[in-house]
Design an enzyme around this catalytic site. Structure first.
Site, mmCIF file in Angstrom:
data_model
loop_
_atom_site.group_PDB
_atom_site.id
_atom_site.type_symbol
_atom_site.label_atom_id
_atom_site.label_comp_id
_atom_site.label_asym_id
_atom_site.label_seq_id
_atom_site.Cartn_x
_atom_site.Cartn_y
_atom_site.Cartn_z
ATOM 1 C CB CYS A 185 -0.907 0.003 1.224
ATOM 2 S SG CYS A 185 -1.874 -1.499 1.451
ATOM 3 C CB ALA A 186 3.743 1.965 -2.259
ATOM 4 C CG ASP A 224 -4.457 -3.147 -13.180
ATOM 5 O OD1 ASP A 224 -4.105 -4.239 -12.680
ATOM 6 O OD2 ASP A 224 -3.993 -2.715 -14.252
ATOM 7 C CB CYS A 277 -1.072 6.632 10.659
ATOM 8 S SG CYS A 277 -2.192 6.965 9.297
#
Length: 404
Positions: A232-233, A283, A354
């Site tokens: 999940c860059a 995708d 986070c």
């Protein structure tokens, strides 16, 4: 402090866009700061800090000003007057401030400050959720800390320089920095400055990245030569850190569902001198399936509520909705189940957010480990970081190992 009309108008325009048009605060502030080239750093600082402060305390200031959303411009000026009064700033003789009840404002502030929902300026539902998940005492301290302005923290790009050399280089450009104990690549700015205009930034000597965010890549135990997937860059802050820790050797595969974010990562990687990163857009299910059982290390920096980084995104607490948090928890669970298959036997995985909510963090790990996909994994350790204890952003990270 003397208020200047053009700066105050910029603040009001920004608040209108954030509160009434739903624009993101950081984008609005960036746009405002480009409005007048004659503004100096102090002028720009006033605009940015005032906008963020009023966004942080929207509920409190609106209650004191006795105004309700949607806020017309007169309402916004009334909220501005509350902010200025509480800061001890003398209001100029402008029509917007006529009849401002200064003494009443201070009295209402003292009264409302006894109620956390106003003192921390948060929606009722969010306050209930915070108490439910963290308990009254911890939640009170954490949400208060999340209303403070975040520090500017730099991460040294060790592919190009050392922390000591970076500090000297920035000092030559009149930017003072400090070391932070326990954070090997971090430098903190005691005073805010536009670091993006520095020669050191243009040369790729550093990235702006919170101190606790820097812990995530380190938690993954990477080594040069490994095949590492950052699933999940996003725009790649942690990808670039992984590449530096790997000394540009091996392969980092940066994946994301948004191609636009990966394009930003490509630009950042070039500036950083990183050349072991491969970009892949998710995708369909194919990019994931092709990597099944092939990654030495996998980082899942999962989408989350962002409740650990409200200091940086104060408008998020007004945009968040209870249903979003419920939906994001389902997404986190699905990502863990699907993406974990990329880890090869003996490999390791870090799940990070986070967020400060256990339901997005350790509960997700507990659920995963009891699922069919998680039965091949062993829990190694985790770290729960709260802003009020660390002084930096709130984070969670868990290290899991896939059994041989």
């Amino acid at each position: 402090m003397r208020l200047h009309r053009n700066l105050c108008f910029a603040v009001i325009d920004g608040l209108h866009k954030i509160f009434n048009e739903g624009d993101y605060a950081d984008k609005v502030v960036q746009s405002l700061l480009k409005r007048d080239k004659r503004w100096g750093s102090r002028d720009r600082g006033f605009i940015a800090e005032t906008v963020y402060e009023i966004v942080r305390y929207k509920r409190l200031y609106a209650e004191i000003a006795d105004v309700k959303a949607p806020f017309d411009r007169d309402n916004l000026w009334r909220m501005f007057a509350v902010w200025a009064t509480l800061k001890g700033i003398k209001l100029p003789d402008w029509k917007y401030f006529e009849g401002t009840p200064t003494r009443k404002i201070k009295g209402r502030f003292d009264e409302l400050s006894k109620n956390r929902r106003f003192s921390a300026s948060i929606p009722d539902w969010l306050d209930e959720l915070g108490v439910e998940e963290l308990g009254e005492e911890i939640w009170t301290k954490e949400i208060a800390k999340q209303n403070e302005q975040a520090d500017v923290i730099l991460r040294t790009n060790t592919l190009k320089t050392t922390k000591a050399d970076l500090q000297k280089k920035l000092l030559d450009e009149d930017i003072h920095t400090e070391y932070i104990d326990g954070y090997p690549s971090a430098l903190k700015l005691p005073e805010r400055a536009n670091v993006f205009q520095t020669e050191a930034f243009k040369l790729g000597f550093f990235e702006v990245q919170d101190a606790n965010s820097q812990r995530v890549a380190e938690y993954l135990n990477v080594s040069p030569g490994m095949k590492v997937v950052d699933a999940c860059a996003g725009a790649g802050g942690k990808t670039l850190h992984l590449a530096a820790l790997m000394e540009n050797k091996g392969q980092v595969i940066a994946m994301d569902i948004y191609e636009s974010k990966l394009k930003k990562l490509k630009i950042r990687a070039r500036r950083n001198g990183v050349h072991n990163v491969e970009l892949k857009v998710i995708d369909s299910t194919k990019p994931i399936k092709k990597l099944h059982g092939k990654a030495d290390r996998l980082l899942i920096d999962a989408p989350c509520s962002g409740l650990g980084v409200l200091r940086r995104n104060p408008d998020a607490k007004w945009k968040l909705q209870p249903e979003f948090i419920e939906n994001i928890k389902k997404t986190q669970s699905e990502i863990l189940s699907q993406y974990s298959k990329m880890v090869k036997p003996g490999g390791q995985m870090v799940y990070a957010t986070c967020s400060i909510l256990p339901s997005e963090n350790q509960n997700q790990i507990d659920n995963f480990l009891t699922s069919p996909e998680g039965k091949d994994f062993t829990f190694v350790k985790d770290k729960k970081i709260l802003a009020h204890k660390s002084g930096f952003d709130g984070f969670y990270m868990a290290l899991l190992k896939r059994n041989n």
